[in-house]
Design a protein around this motif. Structure first.
Motif: not given
Lengths: 721, 387
Positions: A150-164
């Protein structure tokens, strides 16, 4: 139920069903597996999307809060807010069994800003290149994960969710386990069903064999057997029962109430058995004892039956409903035979008595019957004594006839058989002086004769047949009070199996001689006794010794025939059934005058224990120009034959004491093979007579005999043969 | 005759039954390191349990029954702790147990209570790893260790102190806390110059201190139990070098720290789960501190308060469940959301505490002052040389 299941699940059907189940099972497995995979993918995608949206919301909220207070450009405030957001993200991820990594894009080089992993140091390669909002397969620290960026461009983030990636594997493992267990269950079920089917078939076969055995046993019984339940419905019946009941083979009996096919009335009297009797069994003598009933069958025939009612002990092989077994015999014929046997026994007793008397009477009568012939030969033709002597002779002959009847009754018409045309015998008798005299005595009776053409011949004793005819015609004449008709007829009849059984005859062709009248008939209570010796209901003054019908009955017995009596208010008819024989009729011998019977001095030995008989025979033979010698016993005869040869021996059959005629002849044959002999006896032909004739004796002469009878017999043996 | 015997038997049965009923108390078992390495902290917890027992029994007990604590000394050894929890449950047939002090011991006894189905409040443990093993019977009372330093790091960020060396023992609590510190330091764009891990029980803190000095950080974070923080402080004093900011877990929260280091403890930071300060408005919190101090002659630390709070939470769970059935109590603890003297209690699906937040305390003029969060601040943060 088992039988039906066995039929449905035959091995072939079962095999096809098994294949069908396997195909359906595999299809279902593939479908469910595919569905679970789809579900898994959808669920992961939806879950990831939801998580991503939530995280994006956290980020947006944090950013908005900063913007609201104007700190969005203050780097320290931004970092602190980001830390707050990351706290929330970490809590949220942990509580939802996710892990999270936050990458910060700085000059396109990603920086792992935050990792919820306890020892993260590794970075997902080319995270910038990976597509956003899509479920990815990534590997971190040698472990596979489903990833979602999931990107959050305001903070230049890429949040990656990981699930087994294995988080749904348990479901698949459970699914496979379920199918494995199901498969094993199906295999076990198949084995159980196969074993069940085999056992069921085996049991079914055994049951079938047992049923067949039982049915075969029931079918083979001459006794009728029926099983009914407590409601009176027939649940088993054998062919003999159907036969007795007059039920057709195709008629439905099972399930029918017994009272619809069986009507029983106690022989001893009382009301017929009704539905209630069969259902409750109250009026029945249950326990196996015999009960005689009159049964009226479907053909409205009355039968005498012996019925036994039994109630089998209930067990697993019997129906649960209380059963009643009826076994019954048709004893109608048995009773008839019993009556006949009683008749025969009665006749035998009477015959024994009559036979003993007859033997002595014949010996006595020999003097009265035989000597008048010699006296008449010696008297002048115009002698006044001739009439008296002839009267003595006729009286003697009538007495001898009565004795002959007695002997017929006692020993039967055991005379020598001749093959003759029955019609000829009837015609001869009707033309005989005896018959003509009878007709003359009964002028009001019209005699009608109807003889069937081509009737054929019978093997018979003509004397006895004529005697029967005489007795029947005499009875017919005397049964007619005033005027009437006496019909004499003959006919030919083929007796079939059923009729033969009914009449107790051998099936075949029969020649029937019938004499009927249109008199008043025989009363019902008399008809059972008409063949008894000395039984007569004739009015006083009429003829008859009471032996007439006894003679008829005995004659027919000896001729393997029967007498059928039909009597009613329209009159009485006697039908005499003679077995028809093939062959050619013999011609009757003509009676010769004693002048032609003279011998030429041939030597004849007379053997008789009665001195009178020896004298008569000696006198007759001497008169007939033979050289006669007599001895009083068999032993003497053997000695004489041994000493001298004789042309003929006249041998008495019954001699007492000493050996009888048969034994004497046997010994004589040993001394002199081919010795000719005539057997004489006061009895009718007995077994001894028959055997002696078989040994070679040439003829049989019944006492008392006349001169001409002896002469003919001697001449036949010496000259003719 | 038979009737008399029957009546006697019935009477005896009723008598024994009534005795049994009267003796039906709720037994709660705890194993603590009353001697050995964790004695200082564990004895404070023991006193708190005694205080709670008295308080609750004087207040009518739980569900009308009195409460009895059975507290055993595990000598700060894992194996002893494991054996004692088995003994408490199987032999002493306690109704409930409360976890021991230290994350290491709690982690050790977790399989025992899991196997025997005893829901256990972790009154002296914070290591995240405890709730990452899938246990379902361990319920956290403290903020997870990985968040212990977060407030402190935020404070440092705010005040632009950004060069950090982390020194940690290798115990579950210390290591988890240190890793958390490193993680959050990165997120806060702080620079971690060195990360020094050493076996717990080591004596050679001088060497570690020199290594720290070599990195020349302006922040030293030292994680571990009391002796680690105190030993590190002494080692730094020995080598004659002090970072501008010294942070240690556990030890600076004790009064003893001040007693040991006196003025040298000034400006040192630590994390406290609770502080006996009237500014903390948790129900009964201040009263507890007063009574504890009065009874035992020393102020309570957050360890003691946590023990007392664990008793409170268990009491509320029993009352809410209305039964002593442990399966029901377990479900109640999973869903319970309640206040205690140390603040709100609630856990997530893993059992980890989610409502607690740590306090950052600093020694200022011989007093522990709350400097973070700002809402509960008792004094503003002060830095060495800038006062």
């Amino acid at each position: 139920m088992n039988g039906r299941l066995s039929t449905i699940l035959s091995e072939k059907n079962f095999f096809y069903m098994l294949i069908l189940f396997v195909v359906i099972g595999i299809g279902l497995f593939v479908f469910v597996q595919s569905s679970v995979n789809t579900f898994k993918t959808d669920n992961i995608r939806k879950n990831m999307q939801w998580m991503g949206n939530s995280i994006k919301y956290f980020c947006s909220s944090g950013y908005d809060q900063l913007a609201k207070v104007g700190y969005d450009e203050d780097q320290i405030q931004v970092i602190l807010k980001q830390a707050d957001v990351l706290e929330m993200v970490e809590d949220f991820a942990r509580n939802n069994d996710f892990r999270v990594e936050v990458y910060e894009l700085t000059d396109t080089v990603p920086l792992v800003l935050f990792s919820s992993f306890s020892s993260s140091g590794e970075m997902v390669e080319d995270v910038v290149e990976l597509p956003l909002f899509q479920v990815l397969e990534v590997e971190v620290e040698k472990q596979k994960y489903n990833g979602f960026i999931v990107p959050f461009e305001a903070w230049s983030w890429r949040v990656m969710l990981l699930r087994d990636a294995k988080s749904y594997d348990n479901l698949l493992v459970k699914l496979r386990g379920f199918y494995l267990a199901l498969g094993l269950l199906v295999v076990m079920l198949v084995i159980v069903v196969m074993l069940f089917l085999r056992q069921s078939r085996k049991a079914s076969r055994i049951l079938q064999i047992e049923q067949q055995k039982l049915q075969a046993t029931l079918d083979s019984l001459s006794e009728g057997v029926m099983v009914i339940d407590s409601e009176g419905q027939v649940i088993q019946i054998n062919p003999s029962a159907k036969d007795i009941l007059g039920v057709c083979e195709n008629d439905v009996c099972l399930g029918v109430h017994i009272s619809e096919i069986l009507s029983l009335k106690p022989l001893a009297g009382g009301a017929p058995l009704d539905r209630q009797d069969f259902e409750e069994g109250g009026g029945l003598h249950i326990g196996g004892q015999s009960n005689e009933y009159v049964l009226v069958n479907r053909q409205d025939e009355e039968k005498l039956v012996d019925v036994r009612f039994t109630r089998p002990t209930p067990d697993s092989r019997m129906p649960s409903r209380e059963a009643l077994v009826l076994s019954f015999d048709d004893i109608t014929q048995h009773r008839k035979i019993e009556r006949k046997l009683q008749q025969a026994q009665k006749m035998e007793v009477v015959g024994l008595m009559a036979g003993g008397v007859a033997h002595d009477l014949n010996n006595i009568l020999s003097g009265i019957v035989s000597y008048p012939d010699l006296i008449l030969l010696k008297l002048e033709k115009d002698s006044e004594l001739r009439k008296l002597v002839e009267a003595i002779k006729q009286s003697g002959e009538r007495a001898a006839a009565v004795v002959a009847d007695l002997l017929t009754v006692a020993r039967g018409a055991a005379s020598k058989r001749e093959t003759l045309l029955l019609n000829t015998l009837i015609e001869e008798y009707l033309q005989s002086p005896e018959c003509l005299k009878l007709q003359k005595q009964h002028k009001d009776v019209t005699v009608k004769v109807r003889l069937a053409p081509k009737l054929g011949q019978i093997s018979c004793s003509p004397v006895h047949i004529k005697k029967c005819l005489f007795n029947l015609i005499l009875n017919a004449f005397e049964a007619i009070e005033n005027t009437g008709v006496c019909t004499i007829l003959s006919k030919k009849e083929i007796v079939g199996k059923q009729q033969a059984e009914r009449l107790h005859l051998t099936p075949g062709d029969y020649a029937i001689m019938a004499v009927s009248d249109n008199g008043s008939g025989i009363a019902g209570d008399h008809i059972g006794h008409i063949f008894d010796p000395f039984y007569t209901k004739k009015k006083m003054g009429r003829s008859g010794t009471g032996l007439g019908l006894s003679v008829v009955w005995n004659t027919m017995q000896d001729h393997q025939g029967i007498v059928v009596v039909k009597s009613g208010i329209g009159g009485t008819a006697f039908e005499l059934y003679f077995p028809a024989v093939s062959g050619y009729p013999v011609k009757q011998k003509e009676v010769q005058s004693h002048a032609n019977l003279n011998g030429s001095g041939e030597r004849i030995l007379i053997v008789d224990d009665d001195p009178l008989q020896r004298d008569i025979a000696t006198d007759f033979l001497v008169e007939l120009k033979y050289e006669a010698e007599s001895v009083s016993s068999g032993e003497e005869a053997i000695e004489r034959v041994d000493e001298e040869s004789f042309d003929l021996i006249v041998l008495d059959m019954i001699m007492d004491p000493g050996m009888n005629g048969r034994k004497t002849f046997e010994k004589i044959l040993e001394v002199c093979p081919g010795q000719k002999a005539i057997i004489v006896s006061g009895y009718s032909e007995s077994e001894d007579v028959t055997e002696t004739l078989a040994l070679g004796a040439g003829g049989f002469l019944k006492k008392p005999y006349s001169l001409s009878q002896l002469g003919i017999s001697v001449q036949e043996l010496l000259i003719v043969s | 005759m038979l009737r008399i015997i029957f009546q006697l038997l019935l009477g005896a049965l009723l008598m024994f039954n009534s005795i049994g009923y009267a003796a039906e108390i709720i037994k709660i078992g705890v194993s603590l390191g009353l001697t050995g390495g964790y004695a200082l902290t564990s004895n404070k917890q023991k006193k708190a349990y005694e205080l709670f027992e008295d308080d609750i029994n004087s207040g009518g007990g739980v569900l009308g029954r009195s409460v009895k604590f059975i507290i055993l000394d595990n000598k700060s050894h894992k194996e002893t702790a494991i054996a004692q929890y088995r003994q408490l449950i199987i032999d002493n047939k306690v109704d409930f147990v409360i976890g021991p002090y230290t994350s290491g011991l709690t982690l050790a006894i977790a399989p025992v209570v899991e196997d025997l189905g005893y829901p256990t409040l972790a009154a002296g443990a914070a290591a995240d790893v405890i709730w990452q093993k899938g246990y379902t019977n361990i319920f956290g009372m403290w903020t997870p260790a990985s968040r212990y330093v977060l407030g402190f790091l935020k404070l440092m960020t705010f005040h632009k102190r950004n060069r950090i060396v982390i020194v940690t023992g290798d115990g579950a609590f210390a290591k988890g806390l240190a890793i958390g510190a490193r993680k959050w330091a990165k997120a806060l764009r702080l620079e971690v110059l060195d990360f020094i891990s050493f076996p717990e029980g080591t004596d050679d803190f001088i060497k570690i201190a020199e290594r720290v000095r070599a990195s020349n950080p302006n922040i030293l974070i030292c994680t571990g139990h009391y002796y680690i923080g105190a030993s590190m402080k002494r080692a730094l004093l020995k080598i004659g070098w002090q970072p501008q900011v010294f942070y240690a877990t556990v030890s600076p929260t004790f009064q003893k720290y001040f007693e040991d280091f006196g003025e040298l403890s000034e400006f040192d930071f630590s994390t406290a789960i609770w502080e006996p300060h009237p500014k903390l408005k948790y129900p009964g919190s201040y009263e507890f501190a007063q009574r504890y101090t009065k009874r035992f002659g020393e102020p309570p630390t957050y360890h003691a308060a946590s023990a007392y709070a664990a008793g409170e939470v268990l009491k509320k769970a029993i009352e809410e469940a209305g039964t002593l059935n442990r399966d029901v109590i377990k479900k109640t603890l999973q869903n319970l959301n309640t206040m205690s003297i140390i603040g709100r209690y609630a856990v997530d699906r893993t059992g980890i505490q989610i409502k607690r937040f740590p306090l950052i305390v600093q020694w200022q003029k011989g007093k522990k002052e709350i400097v973070w969060p700002l809402e509960l601040q008792t004094q503003k943060v002060k830095f060495k040389g800038l006062e």
